[in-house]
Structure formats: structure tokens, C-alpha cells
Write an enzyme that holds these catalytic residues in place. Structure first.
Site, mmCIF file in Angstrom:
data_model
loop_
_atom_site.group_PDB
_atom_site.id
_atom_site.type_symbol
_atom_site.label_atom_id
_atom_site.label_comp_id
_atom_site.label_asym_id
_atom_site.label_seq_id
_atom_site.Cartn_x
_atom_site.Cartn_y
_atom_site.Cartn_z
ATOM 1 C CG HIS A 56 -82.453 4.640 16.290
ATOM 2 N ND1 HIS A 56 -81.086 4.561 16.178
ATOM 3 C CD2 HIS A 56 -82.737 4.678 17.630
ATOM 4 C CE1 HIS A 56 -80.543 4.570 17.398
ATOM 5 N NE2 HIS A 56 -81.521 4.623 18.289
ATOM 6 C CG HIS B 254 -73.271 11.623 -10.640
ATOM 7 N ND1 HIS B 254 -74.085 10.615 -10.198
ATOM 8 C CD2 HIS B 254 -73.511 11.753 -11.973
ATOM 9 C CE1 HIS B 254 -74.812 10.163 -11.198
ATOM 10 N NE2 HIS B 254 -74.486 10.832 -12.295
ATOM 11 C CG HIS C 125 -48.557 23.783 -14.244
ATOM 12 N ND1 HIS C 125 -47.304 23.440 -14.707
ATOM 13 C CD2 HIS C 125 -49.050 22.644 -13.674
ATOM 14 C CE1 HIS C 125 -47.055 22.179 -14.424
ATOM 15 N NE2 HIS C 125 -48.089 21.673 -13.798
#
Length: 476
Positions: free
Chosen positions: A9, A166, A434
Site C-alpha cells: 500500500h 546475520h 554435548h
């Protein structure tokens, strides 16, 4: 080639989305067209079906066209535009329900990397999941990749980019790796994703200081790894200076900032009360070891069940792997043979065998596999505790605290009460262990390799843990 059309818009909003998307695009992998606003100086907010049709026609040379929209009436304009288009062109167009900004960026990266219409559509539709997972409102898709244990070659790289991997460097990585004929998996702290997907890369949450590993298998695996290395050495297209690289006190595993009292503890190992073993005691020692191994296997099954309930089946597989190692008939037979030939106790025989296995892992070049030596020692500790009848004490924090230790085993982490653990600081350890992977899955801020944290802290001391920077600030 798949092209993208943005319907909004607001012309200003569309230009902003385009500006972001252009930063993800290199070369001519796809085209991006805008259809935004209406030609009314006083009321410019709206959408125009003719503008949408013109935008689609301007990128009609693509094999497919993905249309993303902002609000409801934008969808109506797009649908009207489809009715106005020539049928052969309209057949190439897909209207996408993805959020405008996130969806466009993900779609552009996928299209620019050579993805087909179905793949580009899936990337756009999955874009919102990144934010949902990061805010704790959702879980990663069930299609997340599992870590290959045997196939392929790999290359590791420690991220130095101040803001981690990023969107912009991630898009560069996807673009560089897309042309290669190879199966590619990127691993960060035990979590795996396709390096060709901006969404999956974002879910890995790769930060500065993280060591990532690219695993490649196929005809062009070597070429893909070489391209990855070259791009990594260029910091994925970003400039990294020495001033931008903070001096960390440890390696962060989970980013967070928390404050509270310190609770210090030493890792538990059973006290060894060894005795001489005569020829007549061999069968007895072998039986002692057999029983201890059975009890250890039972413990591992319970740990796997607990992990599956608390975290998930993927993490529970850690203890499934422990069970496979423990239940290795060749390993067990080697210990039984050592008892018979050397007349040593069950404790000595099992310890020597597992120490050889752990040493083998430490000698490997791959950092991820090196970290598996802790799993071997975790199994050894548990078996020795059964042999010596010294149960492993749970780490019970009486109040929310920052846990400071020399080492933390995977089986210790999963037994922690998450509500009481504000963070974890370890003087040793590995971000690829782990224990670290489980802490991350449980959402516990953790820093490893914080040398001196045991000698320079005390229980009850107030502290602030900035796990994003790997810093523990102590109050006087």
C-alpha cells in the site's frame, strides 16, 4: 530464474523492502519489481491492480514469479492482476502469504541462489518462523537436518564478524555455495542446517566466537569447502578490524545477560579404592564389570528419556550414542581380556580401555569430534561410580544462581533444574561438547574456557554474567 514482485500500500515501505533485499542480491540471480501505492498525491496509500500487472509483466522472463503482499486489499489487487494477465504468464505466478519484509528477504536469497519456485515459496513462507523461535513462540521445523556422523569432509571456522552470521553474510554464504554439486550441511553447537537456506541459517543463531563447521559430500565437495574457506577468510563479505574483536574471557555458548549469586562446585569423580587381584579373582572382577555396565546402560536409557521429555528427541540421541559406545562388544571384551591377562581390577581395566578411546578422539583434527572425548569420560565416570558404589550426586542449587565449575558432563546438564540456573561458567570445556549443546537446547546461558573462574570466585558472591561476550563481572 525465479523473479519477485512486492505489492504494498505504501511506495515508501516497498522501497525500504527493496533496499533491504538488494543487500542480499549479487549478480543477476533474480529480478525484483515493485507495485506500491496509487497515483493520488493527496491519498497515495493503496494498491492498483494495473500496477501489479505491469510489475509482473516487467519480470515475465522468469520461469516463475512470486508475488508478496502486505495487507488484505493488496491480495485483491494481485488476484485481479492475475485475471488481467495473459493465461500463459498468469500460470507462472504464485501469490504468497508470507510476511512482506521477512518473506521477501528469504525469497530473494533463495531465488538468487538458483532455487526453483517451490523452494523459493517454501523459504518465504518459513521466514516468520525465525522470529517466532527466537522469541520462544515456536520450535524449529521438524525437517531440521541431522548431523552426518560418517559421510563427507568438513571444514571449521571461528566467526569473527561482530554481529555474527546475520542476514547479509548469511545470504552471501548461500549464494557462494549454491552452484556446487554436493550435499552441504552447516553445523553450529550440534545444530545443523542447510547453508543454502537463509531461514535455516538464521535458526542456527551463529554469533561472534562460534565455531561453525561445513560438511560436504558429493562430486564437488572439495570445491565447496574451498569456496567456503575463501569466503570465511573474507569474513563473508564484511570488514572485520582488530578493534571490532572483543577480548573474551571465555567462549559463549548461549547469549544472555543474568545477575545473581555464584554457586561454586567441583565436578564429581568417584574415589578409587583399588585392590590387588589374584588369578582366582578374575571371574569375579569380570562379573563386577558386567553388572556395572548393565547398570550404566540402564542409567543412559533413563537420561535419554528425561532429555526427550525436557528438550527433544534430537538431543536425547546424545545418550543413545553413549549407549551404543558402552554396548560395544569389542570394547567390553577388551576390558575382560585385560582383567584376565593383567590381573587388574574391573575399575583399572575399564578405565584404561576408555582412556584409550578418549585419547583417540583428542588426537583427531576435527574440533567437533575432539569434543566427543568428554562423552567417553562421562560414560567412564558413571561406570566407575557403580563399581565403587558411589552414586553421582546431583547438582542441586537451593536458590537461583550462576553455576561456576571446572567441568560439567552432559549427564550433569540434563539433570539441572533450569529454574535455578541463571548461567554456567566453566574453567574448561568446549563450545562443541554435548554438555554445551544440551545447555543451549535448555536455554541456559553458558560460557566455557573461562580460565581462573574457580580460583577468582566464591559461592555467594554477586556477579553479572554477560554470556554474549563471555564475561563474568564480579562485585566486591
Amino acid at each position: 530464474m525465479i523473479n519477485i514482485v512486492v505489492v504494498s500500500h505504501s511506495a515508501q515501505l516497498a522501497r525500504g523492502v527493496e533496499e533491504l533485499a538488494r543487500q542480499m542480491m549479487r549478480g543477476d540471480g533474480c529480478k525484483l519489481a515493485l507495485a506500491a501505492g496509487i497515483d493520488d498525491a493527496e491519498q497515495p496509500i493503496g494498491t492498483d491492480a494495473l500496477k501489479v500487472m505491469a510489475a509482473i509483466e516487467s519480470v515475465s522472463d522468469g520461469t516463475g514469479i512470486l508475488v508478496l503482499m502486505d495487507l488484505g486489499s493488496a491480495l485483491l489487487s494481485a488476484e485481479t492482476a492475475l485475471e488481467l494477465l495473459a493465461p500463459e504468464l498468469a500460470a507462472k505466478v504464485v501469490l504468497c502469504s508470507a510476511p512482506l519484509v521477512e518473506g521477501t528477504l528469504a525469497a530473494v536469497v533463495a531465488a538468487n541462489s538458483g532455487g526453483g519456485l517451490e523452494q523459493v515459496l517454501a523459504e518465504a513462507q518459513g521466514a516468520l518462523q525465525i522470529k517466532q523461535v527466537q522469541l520462544g513462540e515456536g520450535k524449529p521445523a521438524a525437517t531440521a537436518l541431522e548431523l552426518p556422523l560418517t559421510a563427507g569432509k568438513s571444514l571449521s571456522w571461528k566467526i569473527q564478524n561482530p554481529h555474527g552470521l546475520h542476514a547479509r553474510p548469511a545470504a552471501r554464504l548461500a549464494e557462494v555455495l549454491a552452484p556446487f554439486d554436493a550435499e552441504l550441511v552447516l553445523e553450529n553447537h550440534g545444530q545443523c542446517a542447510s547453508p543454502l537456506s537463509l531461514n535455516q541459517l538464521a535458526l542456527l543463531q551463529i554469533h561472534q566466537g562460534d565455531t561453525i563447521r561445513l560438511i560436504a559430500n558429493g562430486p564437488q565437495a572439495d570445491a565447496a569447502l574451498a569456496a567456503f574457506k575463501a569466503l570465511a577468510e573474507q569474513h563473508f563479505g564484511e570488514t572485520v578490524t582488530e578493534q571490532q574483536q572483543p577480548s573474551l574471557h571465555g567462549m559463549p555458548v548461549v547469549e544472555s545477560v543474568s545477575s545473581g549469586p555464584i554457586w561454586q562446585a567441583l565436578s564429581f569423580w568417584p574415589q578409587m579404592n583399588l585392590r590387588k587381584v589374584g588369578a582366582g579373582d578374575v571371574l569375579h572382577e569380570q562379573q563386577r564389570l558386567r553388572i556395572a555396565l548393565q547398570r550404566t546402560l540402564s542409567d543412559l536409557n533413563k537420561l535419554a528419556e528425561r532429555t526427550a521429555t525436557l528438550v527433544g528427541k534430537v538431543q536425547a540421541a546424545i545418550f543413545g550414542a553413549h549407549s551404543i559406545l558402552l554396548d560395544d562388544p569389542d570394547l567390553q571384551q577388551a576390558a575382560y581380556t585385560r582383567i584376565a591377562q593383567e590381573h587388574c581390577s574391573a575399575e583399572q581395566a575399564w578405565q584404561r580401555e576408555l582412556e584409550q578411546v578418549a585419547a583417540g578422539y583428542r588426537a583427531l583434527d576435527d574440533e567437533y569430534l575432539q569434543a566427543r572425548e568428554q562423552d567417553v569420560r562421562d560414560i567412564l565416570r558413571r561406570t566407575l561410580s557403580h563399581l565403587q558404589q558411589q552414586p553421582i550426586p546431583p547438582l542441586i542449587l537451593r536458590a537461583p544462581s550462576i553455576l561456576v565449575m571446572d567441568e560439567l558432563m552432559p549427564s550433569d546438564v540434563v539433570m539441572l533444574d533450569r529454574r535455578m540456573v541463571l548461567g554456567i561458567c566453566l574453567s574448561g570445556g568446549s563450545a562443541l561438547s554435548h554438555a554445551a549443546i544440551l545447555a543451549k537446547a535448555m536455554g541456559i546461558p553458558m560460557v566455557v574456557g573461562m580460565h581462573g573462574c574457580m580460583s577468582k570466585t566464591r559461592s555467594g558472591q554477586k556477579a553479572r554474567l554477560d554470556a554474549a561476550r563471555g564475561v563474568l563481572q564480579l562485585s566486591h
